[in-house]
Scaffold this active site. Sequence first.
Site, short mmCIF file in Angstrom:
data_model
loop_
_atom_site.label_atom_id
_atom_site.label_comp_id
_atom_site.label_asym_id
_atom_site.label_seq_id
_atom_site.Cartn_x
_atom_site.Cartn_y
_atom_site.Cartn_z
N LYS A 77 -26.23 -5.28 -7.49
CA LYS A 77 -26.26 -3.82 -7.49
C LYS A 77 -27.14 -3.29 -6.36
O LYS A 77 -27.52 -4.01 -5.45
CB LYS A 77 -26.73 -3.31 -8.85
CG LYS A 77 -25.84 -3.76 -10.02
CD LYS A 77 -24.38 -3.31 -9.88
CE LYS A 77 -24.20 -1.83 -10.11
NZ LYS A 77 -22.78 -1.43 -10.12
N HIS A 95 -20.81 0.06 -2.71
CA HIS A 95 -20.19 1.33 -3.12
C HIS A 95 -20.46 2.43 -2.08
O HIS A 95 -20.95 3.50 -2.40
CB HIS A 95 -20.71 1.77 -4.49
CG HIS A 95 -20.47 0.75 -5.56
ND1 HIS A 95 -19.21 0.32 -5.91
CD2 HIS A 95 -21.33 0.07 -6.36
CE1 HIS A 95 -19.30 -0.57 -6.88
NE2 HIS A 95 -20.57 -0.75 -7.17
N GLN A 100 -18.84 7.82 -1.83
CA GLN A 100 -19.70 7.90 -3.00
C GLN A 100 -21.05 8.50 -2.64
O GLN A 100 -21.49 8.51 -1.49
CB GLN A 100 -19.91 6.52 -3.62
CG GLN A 100 -18.66 5.88 -4.19
CD GLN A 100 -18.05 4.85 -3.25
OE1 GLN A 100 -18.05 5.06 -2.03
NE2 GLN A 100 -17.53 3.77 -3.80
N ARG A 128 -6.08 -8.30 -0.85
CA ARG A 128 -6.37 -8.52 -2.27
C ARG A 128 -7.75 -9.16 -2.42
O ARG A 128 -8.09 -10.11 -1.70
CB ARG A 128 -5.31 -9.43 -2.91
CG ARG A 128 -3.92 -8.80 -2.94
CD ARG A 128 -2.95 -9.69 -3.69
NE ARG A 128 -3.31 -9.82 -5.10
CZ ARG A 128 -2.95 -8.95 -6.04
NH1 ARG A 128 -2.23 -7.89 -5.73
NH2 ARG A 128 -3.30 -9.15 -7.30
N ARG A 129 -8.53 -8.63 -3.36
CA ARG A 129 -9.87 -9.14 -3.59
C ARG A 129 -9.82 -10.58 -4.08
O ARG A 129 -8.95 -10.96 -4.86
CB ARG A 129 -10.59 -8.27 -4.62
CG ARG A 129 -10.89 -6.87 -4.11
CD ARG A 129 -11.53 -6.02 -5.19
NE ARG A 129 -12.84 -6.53 -5.57
CZ ARG A 129 -13.61 -5.93 -6.48
NH1 ARG A 129 -13.18 -4.85 -7.10
NH2 ARG A 129 -14.80 -6.44 -6.78
N GLY A 185 -4.20 -6.08 -13.26
CA GLY A 185 -5.35 -6.50 -12.47
C GLY A 185 -6.35 -7.28 -13.30
O GLY A 185 -6.19 -7.46 -14.52
N THR A 210 3.00 4.28 -13.11
CA THR A 210 2.19 5.45 -12.76
C THR A 210 2.67 6.15 -11.49
O THR A 210 1.98 7.04 -10.99
CB THR A 210 0.71 5.03 -12.57
OG1 THR A 210 0.61 4.00 -11.58
CG2 THR A 210 0.13 4.52 -13.87
#
Length: 342
Positions: A77, A95, A100, A128-129, A185, A210
């Site tokens: 974090k 982030h 953000q 893709r992660r 996912g 969606t």
Amino acid sequence: MSSPHLWLRHETRSTERRAPLVPHDAARLVADGVRVTVEESPQRVFGIEAYRTGGCEVAPAGSWVDAPDDAYVLGIKELPDAPTELRHTHIFFGHAYKGQEGAGALLRRFTAGGGTLLDLEYLTVDGRRVIAFGYWAGYVGASLGVLAARGRLEPLHPMEKAELDALVRSAGADGMSALVIGAQGRSGIGALDALVAAGTVLDGWDREDTRELDHAAILEHELLVNCVLSTTPQEAFVRPEDLDAERALRVVADVTCDVTSEHNLVPVNTSITSWEEPARRVADTPALDVIAVDNLPSLLPREASVAFSADLLPLVPSLAGRRGPWAAAEAAYRDAQTVRTA
């Protein structure tokens, strides 16, 4: 090519007990010639002696600021506010690339110090992660959603999976209607597993479901678990006007938790919730609560850390040369630095 020097830092957030590298995997790296330094940490779920036994060097908490220039500072974090200039290559969830709150300030710290951010979220292959805490984020978020919907959600504390599962079973979720969006996912799969175990009446939507949102169908579910990470503009799942609509929806577990992003898909909520108050009431008639805890996997720190570390381990040999996913992460940083600090 020399092996990288990994420096595992102490997490300053008091509720963060995870480790991106667990003792067993750290010992494997040391055996392969990788230098690993681990900071002492009173809250990390793995004690410092387990790292020391595996051959890691031990350093005081927060000493990464004085680490050698070539050390890769590894965390999860946010960084503390000091120093204002970051000279190392840092690996963590920054982030900072989607507008953000605080993104520009963080990137300017790297610019000022000449350092680099290799954001774990942007370690990708073909877009893709390749590494994430997603499964356990989804599992925990859905579990908390069930507890909130049954009025059983209390202040959070770290635990093991068996304790969390027992709490959810005792809440009595049989027959609860639940919807997971982003069901294919990592986090979506975790949420589905938790809700199946809880006994809910479950729907799972993914990309095809969606493209044209059926808002009425969303509102027919008592619990919505949002597992969609959006990087482009798209229609929100729960809009402000939905608060006044006729609805069964009582809880949104916002696993993605991009609450300050310009692509927030649950704009009825714009700030994270805390471990002390994990749910926020955003409407009263009828009630609607949002859970937006931004470190959900830390509720199950041991399970989440073991899974994440296993994914990180095979990536370490390519770190020093910034190859593969590391190259993608560096490119994402350079692009964001240009845009966000301009």
